[in-house]
Design an enzyme around this catalytic site. Structure first.
Site, PDB file in Angstrom:
ATOM      1  N   VAL A   1     -45.157 -10.493   6.397  1.00 16.53           N
ATOM      2  CA  VAL A   1     -45.202  -9.747   5.138  1.00 16.53           C
ATOM      3  C   VAL A   1     -43.989 -10.009   4.256  1.00 16.53           C
ATOM      4  CG1 VAL A   1     -46.661  -7.929   6.091  1.00 16.53           C
ATOM      5  CG2 VAL A   1     -44.161  -7.672   6.173  1.00 16.53           C
TER       6      VAL A   1
ATOM      7  N   SER B   1     -41.307   6.842   6.737  1.00 17.72           N
ATOM      8  CA  SER B   1     -40.783   7.391   7.982  1.00 17.72           C
ATOM      9  C   SER B   1     -40.028   8.669   7.678  1.00 17.72           C
ATOM     10  CB  SER B   1     -39.835   6.377   8.640  1.00 17.72           C
ATOM     11  OG  SER B   1     -39.102   6.963   9.700  1.00 17.72           O
TER      12      SER B   1
ATOM     13  N   TYR C   1     -32.636   0.905   8.140  1.00 18.67           N
ATOM     14  CA  TYR C   1     -33.993   1.435   8.259  1.00 18.67           C
ATOM     15  C   TYR C   1     -34.204   2.588   7.282  1.00 18.67           C
ATOM     16  CZ  TYR C   1     -38.307   2.864  10.656  1.00 18.67           C
ATOM     17  OH  TYR C   1     -39.613   3.183  10.964  1.00 18.67           O
TER      18      TYR C   1
ATOM     19  N   ALA D   1     -32.614   3.092   4.474  1.00 18.23           N
ATOM     20  CA  ALA D   1     -32.666   2.527   3.120  1.00 18.23           C
ATOM     21  C   ALA D   1     -34.028   1.908   2.839  1.00 18.23           C
ATOM     22  CB  ALA D   1     -31.561   1.487   2.949  1.00 18.23           C
ATOM     23  N   SER D   2     -34.564   1.187   3.806  1.00 21.64           N
ATOM     24  CA  SER D   2     -35.850   0.520   3.598  1.00 21.64           C
ATOM     25  C   SER D   2     -36.983   1.533   3.464  1.00 21.64           C
ATOM     26  CB  SER D   2     -36.140  -0.455   4.742  1.00 21.64           C
ATOM     27  OG  SER D   2     -36.391   0.221   5.961  1.00 21.64           O
ATOM     28  N   LYS D   3     -36.986   2.548   4.312  1.00 22.33           N
ATOM     29  CA  LYS D   3     -38.079   3.512   4.284  1.00 22.33           C
ATOM     30  C   LYS D   3     -37.957   4.487   3.111  1.00 22.33           C
ATOM     31  CE  LYS D   3     -40.499   2.038   7.777  1.00 22.33           C
ATOM     32  NZ  LYS D   3     -41.873   1.533   7.580  1.00 22.33           N
TER      33      LYS D   3
ATOM     34  N   ILE E   1     -43.129   8.344  17.051  1.00 19.90           N
ATOM     35  CA  ILE E   1     -44.471   7.968  17.507  1.00 19.90           C
ATOM     36  C   ILE E   1     -44.329   7.282  18.857  1.00 19.90           C
ATOM     37  CG2 ILE E   1     -46.609   6.776  16.896  1.00 19.90           C
ATOM     38  CD1 ILE E   1     -45.638   6.555  14.060  1.00 19.90           C
TER      39      ILE E   1
END
Length: 249
Positions: free
Chosen positions: A64, A141, A154, A156-158, A187
């Site tokens: 992706v 998230s 993570y 920052a990305s989410k 999860i």
């Protein structure tokens, strides 16, 4: 329910965990499922599982974070299965690290997959969704809604996925394409086993929220994603739905 009969769904990260659960559920409800994953073998396994249950599915390689790969995967799906109606951006990676030692390469790769990859897939599929008046469901998230220690890239990305979702929802609200997101907490997937940095103090680890409900199953989150992608949510766009056992309540 058969909410996705005659609709084509694209799911990134479809070879395992939450992505696999989404593919199985959408196919069970009638979708022709494009199982997209960087792991060709796992994608193929998911597609075979769907076909063995009399569903329709095909698997394809997709990185992706690579613009050419994202475009090619969407083009393949449209040719192989038909014009897409649903995109579920599930693919993601995570690495716990101290901010002062996180490598530039790791930071870039996490942002490239989780945030840029989500955008690239949206960009590639939007011309089709405008035709089918379809839906996008992005996976953010709990880390996109609150800060977590040792998880800066993570988070920052989410967090970026949250705002990307809202921006696209506003841009396409009057053009028939809905864009929503889910924000899961823990999860039951291999991500739960990602190690924390050594010598992390127990006091700091208390900043990571815990819930009496514990980690949820991928199938539970997939149910929320399927609702957001369905016509039952026809007036719902720009929403970010926490699935976190009240961790962010």
């Amino acid at each position: 329910m058969r909410r996705f009969v005659d609709r084509v769904s694209l799911v990134t990260g479809g070879g395992s965990a939450l992505g696999r659960a989404c593919c199985l559920l959408l196919a069970r409800e009638g979708a022709r499922a494009a199982v997209l994953d960087i792991d060709r073998e796992s994608a193929g396994t998911t597609a075979r599982e769907i076909r063995s249950a009399d569903g329709e599915a095909a698997a394809h390689y997709c990185d992706v974070g690579d613009p050419a790969s994202a475009r090619e995967a969407v083009s393949w799906a449209a040719t192989e299965l038909g014009t897409p109606s649903v995109l579920c951006n599930v693919a993601g990676i995570q690495q716990y690290a101290r901010a002062e030692t996180l490598s530039h390469e790791s930071w870039n790769r996490i942002l490239q997959v989780n945030l840029t990859g989500t955008f690239l897939m949206c960009q590639a599929v939007l011309p089709h969704l405008l035709e089918t008046r379809g839906a996008i469901v992005n996976v953010s998230s709990l880390a996109g809604l609150m800060g977590l220690p040792y998880d800066s890239a993570y988070c920052a990305s989410k967090g970026g996925v949250v705002m990307l979702t809202k921006a696209l929802a506003k841009e396409f609200a009057d053009r028939g394409v809905r864009v929503n997101a889910v924000a899961p907490g823990a999860i039951e997937t291999p991500m739960l086993a990602i190690p924390f940095p050594e010598d992390v103090s127990p006091e700091v680890m208390q900043l990571i929220p815990r819930t009496p409900l514990g980690a949820c199953r991928p199938e539970e989150v997939a149910e929320v994603i399927a609702f957001l992608a369905s016509e039952g949510a026809h007036h719902l766009t720009g929403a970010v739905i926490p699935v976190d056992g009240a961790s962010t309540a």
